[in-house]
Design a protein around this motif. Structure first.
Motif, PDB file in Angstrom:
ATOM      1  N   ILE A   7       0.851  -1.184   0.000  1.00  0.00           N
ATOM      2  CA  ILE A   7       0.000   0.000   0.000  1.00  0.00           C
ATOM      3  C   ILE A   7       0.890   1.237   0.000  1.00  0.00           C
ATOM      4  CG2 ILE A   7      -2.032  -1.085   1.025  1.00  0.00           C
ATOM      5  CD1 ILE A   7      -1.178   0.021   3.743  1.00  0.00           C
ATOM      6  N   LYS A   8       0.362   2.337  -0.523  1.00  0.00           N
ATOM      7  CA  LYS A   8       1.179   3.524  -0.759  1.00  0.00           C
ATOM      8  C   LYS A   8       0.500   4.799  -0.276  1.00  0.00           C
ATOM      9  CE  LYS A   8       4.397   3.926  -3.186  1.00  0.00           C
ATOM     10  NZ  LYS A   8       5.822   4.121  -2.792  1.00  0.00           N
ATOM     11  N   GLY A   9       1.316   5.787   0.131  1.00  0.00           N
ATOM     12  CA  GLY A   9       0.877   7.159   0.257  1.00  0.00           C
ATOM     13  C   GLY A   9       0.437   7.681   1.603  1.00  0.00           C
ATOM     14  N   GLY A  10       0.337   6.819   2.622  1.00  0.00           N
ATOM     15  CA  GLY A  10      -0.097   7.317   3.921  1.00  0.00           C
ATOM     16  C   GLY A  10      -1.590   7.577   3.993  1.00  0.00           C
ATOM     17  N   SER A  11      -2.033   8.111   5.138  1.00  0.00           N
ATOM     18  CA  SER A  11      -3.462   8.339   5.351  1.00  0.00           C
ATOM     19  C   SER A  11      -3.677   9.530   6.276  1.00  0.00           C
ATOM     20  CB  SER A  11      -4.110   7.092   5.961  1.00  0.00           C
ATOM     21  OG  SER A  11      -3.805   6.983   7.343  1.00  0.00           O
ATOM     22  N   TYR A  12      -4.938   9.745   6.640  1.00  0.00           N
ATOM     23  CA  TYR A  12      -5.287  10.817   7.568  1.00  0.00           C
ATOM     24  C   TYR A  12      -4.701  10.583   8.949  1.00  0.00           C
ATOM     25  CZ  TYR A  12      -8.835   7.599   9.446  1.00  0.00           C
ATOM     26  OH  TYR A  12      -9.474   6.525  10.016  1.00  0.00           O
ATOM     27  N   LEU A  13      -4.139   9.394   9.196  1.00  0.00           N
ATOM     28  CA  LEU A  13      -3.547   9.072  10.490  1.00  0.00           C
ATOM     29  C   LEU A  13      -2.048   9.368  10.544  1.00  0.00           C
ATOM     30  CD1 LEU A  13      -5.342   5.655  11.131  1.00  0.00           C
ATOM     31  CD2 LEU A  13      -5.877   7.864  12.162  1.00  0.00           C
ATOM     32  N   CYS A  14      -1.467   9.833   9.440  1.00  0.00           N
ATOM     33  CA  CYS A  14      -0.032  10.110   9.415  1.00  0.00           C
ATOM     34  C   CYS A  14       0.261  11.482  10.008  1.00  0.00           C
ATOM     35  CB  CYS A  14       0.487  10.028   7.986  1.00  0.00           C
ATOM     36  SG  CYS A  14       0.502   8.344   7.347  1.00  0.00           S
TER      37      CYS A  14
END
Length: 277
Positions: A219-226
């Protein structure tokens, strides 16, 4: 969809071990969904095909870790811990929640009503592949995804502001997930290539422990939790493994088409036979 031209770039970084080594690679042109697949788009797929996601079905007994309630359909959900919790106690941040799925991403009492423009989450790798095939599309490779996201920045993304994992201050306009397309496009005209939700790619993640019988994709790119204080993965080079059958409420996806003008998307979609087990 948005056209992403061919190019040459340096993939990877030295910020985290799993992102190295850095190497130069080339990418052929393709077309990519402008945004992450939304709840409305996924709902249309489900309505037209009768598809049932993996989080809505009974799981195999060997498909997730033993401490999960594996015999009840569900997904992994992030839950804010109390300030008294130790910051390294990730077991208090994440829970396998029976009844959580794309319709109820935060648990059985949650809903996506009024959130049709939000990215669909709590879907597995197979769910993403099934949707892509229905559209006549596919998932991007890791290299394709990273090239498409190569000039994305945190200032143009939904990430965590405040002390993670306790308080998201929402200084970027949103606490938790955001609707797709709320931030500036990148140079290719793509929205939300970092932050908001992690996105599946078609690349397998190699697990060094050969005793692990599970299958993972990248999975790529991170999320709102980063966040800056804990997880600086709101970057194009960020990458993590995700167990194929384990859905989570911070992972979504988008699709691509290669050789767009030579593909018969209508016939590919017509001939798609939905399989739910």
């Amino acid at each position: 969809m948005v056209f992403v031209p061919s190019g040459k770039f340096e993939k990877g970084s030295n910020l985290y071990p799993e992102e190295s080594p850095i190497y130069t690679t080339t990418v052929s042109e393709f077309w990519m969904d402008e945004t992450e697949v939304t709840n409305d788009e996924f709902a249309k797929f489900v309505f037209e095909t009768g598809y049932q996601t993996e989080a809505e079905r009974k799981l195999n007994s060997n498909s997730v870790e033993e401490n999960f309630e594996i015999f009840k359909p569900g997904a992994v959900v992030f839950q804010n811990p109390s300030y008294e919790s130790k910051i390294n106690s990730t077991s208090e941040w994440w829970s396998y929640v029976p009844g959580a799925n794309w319709r109820h991403p935060d648990g059985p009492n949650s809903s996506i009503e009024g959130k049709g423009s939000f990215p669909v989450v709590a879907v597995s790798y197979q769910d993403a592949i099934s949707y892509a095939k229905w559209k006549g599309n596919t998932l991007p490779t890791e290299v394709e995804w990273e090239w498409a996201a190569s000039n994305a920045s945190r200032e143009e993304a939904n990430t965590w502001q405040g002390e993670f994992p306790f308080t998201d201050e929402g200084n970027d306009g949103f606490i938790g997930l955001a609707p797709v397309g709320c931030y500036a496009k990148n140079k290719f005209g793509l929205y939300d290539m970092i932050g908001n939700v992690w996105e599946y790619t078609s690349d397998l993640w190699n697990i060094e422990n050969t005793s692990d019988k599970l299958k993972y994709h990248t999975i790529k790119g991170g999320s709102y939790l980063c966040s800056p204080n804990f997880c600086k993965r709101y970057r194009a080079t960020a990458r993590q493994p995700q167990e194929d059958q384990l859905a989570s409420n911070h992972i979504g996806f988008r699709t691509i088409v290669r050789n767009y003008f030579n593909s018969d998307k209508k016939n590919e979609r017509k001939n798609y036979d939905v399989k739910t087990n």
